[in-house]
Design a protein around this motif. Sequence first.
Motif, PDB file in Angstrom:
ATOM      1  N   ARG A  57      -1.372 -15.830 -10.796  1.00  0.00           N
ATOM      2  CA  ARG A  57      -0.291 -16.418 -11.593  1.00  0.00           C
ATOM      3  C   ARG A  57       1.046 -15.781 -11.257  1.00  0.00           C
ATOM      4  N   ALA A  58       1.026 -14.501 -10.921  1.00  0.00           N
ATOM      5  CA  ALA A  58       2.261 -13.802 -10.569  1.00  0.00           C
ATOM      6  C   ALA A  58       2.701 -14.072  -9.137  1.00  0.00           C
ATOM      7  N   GLY A  59       1.870 -14.775  -8.348  1.00  0.00           N
ATOM      8  CA  GLY A  59       2.225 -15.076  -6.973  1.00  0.00           C
ATOM      9  C   GLY A  59       2.130 -13.881  -6.052  1.00  0.00           C
ATOM     10  N   LEU A  60       1.236 -12.930  -6.378  1.00  0.00           N
ATOM     11  CA  LEU A  60       1.116 -11.706  -5.590  1.00  0.00           C
ATOM     12  C   LEU A  60      -0.115 -11.685  -4.703  1.00  0.00           C
ATOM     13  N   ILE A  61      -1.067 -12.583  -4.944  1.00  0.00           N
ATOM     14  CA  ILE A  61      -2.249 -12.677  -4.095  1.00  0.00           C
ATOM     15  C   ILE A  61      -2.521 -14.147  -3.792  1.00  0.00           C
ATOM     16  N   THR A  62      -3.351 -14.373  -2.773  1.00  0.00           N
ATOM     17  CA  THR A  62      -3.753 -15.730  -2.399  1.00  0.00           C
ATOM     18  C   THR A  62      -5.244 -15.916  -2.652  1.00  0.00           C
ATOM     19  N   ALA A  74      -3.704 -10.407  -0.014  1.00  0.00           N
ATOM     20  CA  ALA A  74      -2.355 -10.108  -0.486  1.00  0.00           C
ATOM     21  C   ALA A  74      -1.406 -11.223  -0.062  1.00  0.00           C
ATOM     22  N   ASP A  75      -0.564 -11.677  -0.968  1.00  0.00           N
ATOM     23  CA  ASP A  75       0.458 -12.682  -0.661  1.00  0.00           C
ATOM     24  C   ASP A  75       1.732 -11.938  -0.279  1.00  0.00           C
ATOM     25  N   LEU A  76       1.918 -11.686   1.001  1.00  0.00           N
ATOM     26  CA  LEU A  76       3.046 -10.877   1.441  1.00  0.00           C
ATOM     27  C   LEU A  76       4.383 -11.558   1.162  1.00  0.00           C
ATOM     28  N   VAL A  77       4.400 -12.882   1.207  1.00  0.00           N
ATOM     29  CA  VAL A  77       5.637 -13.606   0.898  1.00  0.00           C
ATOM     30  C   VAL A  77       5.992 -13.419  -0.575  1.00  0.00           C
ATOM     31  N   GLY A  78       4.989 -13.531  -1.440  1.00  0.00           N
ATOM     32  CA  GLY A  78       5.230 -13.352  -2.867  1.00  0.00           C
ATOM     33  C   GLY A  78       5.656 -11.942  -3.217  1.00  0.00           C
ATOM     34  N   ILE A  79       5.018 -10.951  -2.577  1.00  0.00           N
ATOM     35  CA  ILE A  79       5.384  -9.554  -2.827  1.00  0.00           C
ATOM     36  C   ILE A  79       6.810  -9.297  -2.368  1.00  0.00           C
ATOM     37  N   SER A  80       7.157  -9.819  -1.189  1.00  0.00           N
ATOM     38  CA  SER A  80       8.519  -9.651  -0.674  1.00  0.00           C
ATOM     39  C   SER A  80       9.539 -10.316  -1.590  1.00  0.00           C
ATOM     40  N   ALA A  81       9.202 -11.502  -2.104  1.00  0.00           N
ATOM     41  CA  ALA A  81      10.115 -12.199  -3.013  1.00  0.00           C
ATOM     42  C   ALA A  81      10.328 -11.398  -4.287  1.00  0.00           C
ATOM     43  N   MET A  82       9.262 -10.746  -4.762  1.00  0.00           N
ATOM     44  CA  MET A  82       9.364  -9.945  -5.982  1.00  0.00           C
ATOM     45  C   MET A  82      10.269  -8.731  -5.785  1.00  0.00           C
ATOM     46  N   THR A  83      10.082  -8.015  -4.682  1.00  0.00           N
ATOM     47  CA  THR A  83      10.917  -6.847  -4.427  1.00  0.00           C
ATOM     48  C   THR A  83      12.358  -7.262  -4.116  1.00  0.00           C
ATOM     49  N   GLY A  84      12.520  -8.397  -3.428  1.00  0.00           N
ATOM     50  CA  GLY A  84      13.861  -8.898  -3.163  1.00  0.00           C
ATOM     51  C   GLY A  84      14.578  -9.282  -4.448  1.00  0.00           C
ATOM     52  N   ALA A  85      13.825  -9.890  -5.390  1.00  0.00           N
ATOM     53  CA  ALA A  85      14.417 -10.254  -6.674  1.00  0.00           C
ATOM     54  C   ALA A  85      14.819  -9.018  -7.460  1.00  0.00           C
TER      55      ALA A  85
END
Length: 281
Positions: A57-62, A74-85
């Motif tokens: 739900r948090a978009g951190l895994i696939t 691991a959803d690397l795009v989602g993790i990157s988006a979270m740290t970028g935000a």
Amino acid sequence: METTLSERFAILGHPVRLDVLRLLIRRHPDLLPAGEIAEVLGLKPNTLSAYLADLLRAGLITRTRSGTFLRYGADLVGISAMTGALWTDCCLGRPDLCPPTAIMEHPGDIPMTAPRHYRVLFICTGNSARSIFAESILRKIAGDRFAAFSAGTKPQSEMNPLAVKMLQSKGYEIESLRSKNVAEFQGPEAEPFDFVFTVCDRAANEACPPWPGQPISAHWGTPDPVKSQGTEAERMLAFQHAYGMLRNRITAFAALPLEALDRISLQHALDDIARNQEGSQ
């Protein structure tokens, strides 16, 4: 409904959910079934199921279906988006508040440094076969550019005899090889590495302290030939398969234009090697 930044951090605020994400990042690009995640972390299936749902739900895994199994990564795009935000929202993009080396809007802007010799460490659990193979292969095919080492998280007292026999048959120098503990390469006096590879799943599953110097890391899971059974000839086939898989990967790694790649591009290349290279007989 989109999950807010604060909700994502609240999800990661639970230590076990964070452990699940850490495991999937360490094993990337592998995709793991829920049963293996539960076994590694000692979780009940229904408890893990709830944690996986939260991380999805948090978009951190696939989650990907493979046959009758669901596999998670691991959803690397989602993790990157979270740290970028986080950098944009909380730090207002100020590098003095959130250093770009840790949280970046454009992480690929950091180039790979170019020392005369890149220092490379291969890790497995026992350091008796697979990581010894990797150390020997890299030293032989590209020793002019790389200083290769290997170690184990729980090393055997000596190298596997069949691994030694195979290396000897292929003309490798074995006199300087020995099983070593990763502790030999850690600590304040240890010389930093440029690359750290795990070549067995058990070693990748273990939570290790960060390596000094922020080396680029990758997981190149390779079947364990030491567990093979049967006649010596049948067991040697398993060692040959592991050797061939590692040789293909290391050959591809040594051919990369390291000085021309930024860290993100290089990381992607190492993950692609893990996905694409097959063992040879």
